[in-house]
Design a protein around this motif. Sequence first.
Motif, PDB file in Angstrom:
ATOM      1  N   ASP A   1      14.106   0.781 -10.399  1.00 50.44           N
ATOM      2  CA  ASP A   1      15.367   1.082 -11.086  1.00 50.44           C
ATOM      3  C   ASP A   1      16.552   0.546 -10.289  1.00 50.44           C
ATOM      4  OD1 ASP A   1      13.912   2.384 -13.019  1.00 50.44           O
ATOM      5  OD2 ASP A   1      14.452   4.408 -12.356  1.00 50.44           O
ATOM      6  N   TRP A   2      16.531   0.758  -8.972  1.00 48.63           N
ATOM      7  CA  TRP A   2      17.617   0.279  -8.108  1.00 48.63           C
ATOM      8  C   TRP A   2      17.718  -1.234  -8.150  1.00 48.63           C
ATOM      9  CZ3 TRP A   2      17.132  -2.727  -3.579  1.00 48.63           C
ATOM     10  CH2 TRP A   2      18.301  -2.895  -2.841  1.00 48.63           C
ATOM     11  N   VAL A   3      16.613  -1.924  -7.923  1.00 46.29           N
ATOM     12  CA  VAL A   3      16.661  -3.387  -7.820  1.00 46.29           C
ATOM     13  C   VAL A   3      16.964  -4.030  -9.175  1.00 46.29           C
ATOM     14  CG1 VAL A   3      14.202  -4.001  -8.092  1.00 46.29           C
ATOM     15  CG2 VAL A   3      15.649  -5.363  -6.611  1.00 46.29           C
ATOM     16  N   VAL A   4      16.415  -3.490 -10.256  1.00 49.21           N
ATOM     17  CA  VAL A   4      16.659  -4.081 -11.577  1.00 49.21           C
ATOM     18  C   VAL A   4      18.105  -3.847 -12.007  1.00 49.21           C
ATOM     19  CG1 VAL A   4      16.061  -3.919 -14.026  1.00 49.21           C
ATOM     20  CG2 VAL A   4      14.252  -4.042 -12.302  1.00 49.21           C
ATOM     21  N   SER A   5      18.617  -2.621 -11.818  1.00 52.49           N
ATOM     22  CA  SER A   5      19.999  -2.368 -12.247  1.00 52.49           C
ATOM     23  C   SER A   5      20.986  -3.175 -11.409  1.00 52.49           C
ATOM     24  CB  SER A   5      20.334  -0.879 -12.186  1.00 52.49           C
ATOM     25  OG  SER A   5      20.327  -0.417 -10.861  1.00 52.49           O
TER      26      SER A   5
ATOM     27  N   TYR B   1      18.982   0.761  -0.127  1.00 53.01           N
ATOM     28  CA  TYR B   1      18.111   1.692  -0.852  1.00 53.01           C
ATOM     29  C   TYR B   1      17.197   2.373   0.159  1.00 53.01           C
ATOM     30  CZ  TYR B   1      13.943   3.196  -3.371  1.00 53.01           C
ATOM     31  OH  TYR B   1      12.885   3.928  -3.842  1.00 53.01           O
ATOM     32  N   LEU B   2      17.039   3.678   0.010  1.00 55.27           N
ATOM     33  CA  LEU B   2      16.063   4.442   0.785  1.00 55.27           C
ATOM     34  C   LEU B   2      15.092   5.084  -0.189  1.00 55.27           C
ATOM     35  CD1 LEU B   2      18.489   6.228   3.286  1.00 55.27           C
ATOM     36  CD2 LEU B   2      17.168   4.136   3.659  1.00 55.27           C
ATOM     37  N   ALA B   3      13.856   5.300   0.229  1.00 59.02           N
ATOM     38  CA  ALA B   3      12.823   5.839  -0.654  1.00 59.02           C
ATOM     39  C   ALA B   3      13.250   7.154  -1.309  1.00 59.02           C
ATOM     40  CB  ALA B   3      11.517   6.024   0.114  1.00 59.02           C
ATOM     41  N   THR B   4      14.110   7.916  -0.649  1.00 58.37           N
ATOM     42  CA  THR B   4      14.578   9.191  -1.205  1.00 58.37           C
ATOM     43  C   THR B   4      15.595   9.009  -2.334  1.00 58.37           C
ATOM     44  OG1 THR B   4      16.247   9.311   0.530  1.00 58.37           O
ATOM     45  CG2 THR B   4      14.158  10.459   0.938  1.00 58.37           C
ATOM     46  N   ASP B   5      16.037   7.766  -2.574  1.00 60.07           N
ATOM     47  CA  ASP B   5      17.038   7.505  -3.614  1.00 60.07           C
ATOM     48  C   ASP B   5      16.461   7.523  -5.028  1.00 60.07           C
ATOM     49  OD1 ASP B   5      18.904   7.197  -1.627  1.00 60.07           O
ATOM     50  OD2 ASP B   5      18.907   5.009  -1.697  1.00 60.07           O
ATOM     51  N   GLY B   6      15.165   7.519  -5.152  1.00 56.73           N
ATOM     52  CA  GLY B   6      14.560   7.479  -6.478  1.00 56.73           C
ATOM     53  C   GLY B   6      13.646   6.282  -6.612  1.00 56.73           C
TER      54      GLY B   6
ATOM     55  N   LYS C   1       0.817  -1.210   0.000  1.00 55.20           N
ATOM     56  CA  LYS C   1       0.000   0.000   0.000  1.00 55.20           C
ATOM     57  C   LYS C   1       0.856   1.268   0.000  1.00 55.20           C
ATOM     58  CE  LYS C   1      -3.506   2.428   2.651  1.00 55.20           C
ATOM     59  NZ  LYS C   1      -4.250   2.477   3.899  1.00 55.20           N
ATOM     60  N   ASN C   2       1.900   1.290   0.826  1.00 49.99           N
ATOM     61  CA  ASN C   2       2.694   2.509   1.021  1.00 49.99           C
ATOM     62  C   ASN C   2       4.015   2.535   0.266  1.00 49.99           C
ATOM     63  OD1 ASN C   2       0.758   3.574   2.808  1.00 49.99           O
ATOM     64  ND2 ASN C   2       1.601   2.316   4.456  1.00 49.99           N
ATOM     65  N   GLY C   3       4.344   1.468  -0.420  1.00 48.91           N
ATOM     66  CA  GLY C   3       5.579   1.429  -1.181  1.00 48.91           C
ATOM     67  C   GLY C   3       6.775   0.962  -0.363  1.00 48.91           C
ATOM     68  N   ILE C   4       7.902   0.855  -1.029  1.00 47.81           N
ATOM     69  CA  ILE C   4       9.144   0.411  -0.408  1.00 47.81           C
ATOM     70  C   ILE C   4       9.823   1.628   0.219  1.00 47.81           C
ATOM     71  CG2 ILE C   4      11.370  -0.722  -0.795  1.00 47.81           C
ATOM     72  CD1 ILE C   4       8.987  -2.516  -1.475  1.00 47.81           C
TER      73      ILE C   4
END
Length: 173
Positions: free
Chosen positions: A50-54, A41-46, A19-22
């Motif tokens: 993109d982070w998990v796939v790259s 990863y922090l939510a402020t990173d973008g 519901k609230n995202g990662i």
Amino acid sequence: MKAFKLKRGRIIDFEGSRKNGIQQASFIDILDYKIINNSEYLATDGIFSDWVVSSTSLYQIDYWVAHNANVEINLIKEYTPYKLLSSSSINSLSWGPWIDTLYVYRKLYPDLQNLSLQNLSNEFLNESEICSLASQLCIRTGKRFHQSMFDCLITYLLLIRLSGTVDLALFLS
């Protein structure tokens, strides 16, 4: 039948919800149960996907590890281009097979009532080893339970605790 050799693994943990995202995510890459890479990863990173796939496309992963893996699997399905392991497209990402440390410890210790990471840590792990690893790995996330990198390192220590005595490949799903 040839046995599956657990060589290159990734321990992963997410903090957040469908519901609230990662809000946080972390992984520890291992080669023959030794840490070779990690990331937070922090939510402020973008954008999380993109982070998990790259980071996934940069490293060949033979198996994934999580404590209560269904949580991570459901969040991956919700927030990333998820494909089943059997996907035949060379350009698609696949997550799996999985080792769920919750399942492993439930099978190996059926009398244990509380299988939370905190309880398993208190029961089986060395606090000084946890502190040492936390000081090295928990750079951006907290050094306590329900922080993604801390939960990853506890899962890692629970996994390696069994790796010399149990054929963990039997727990792949």
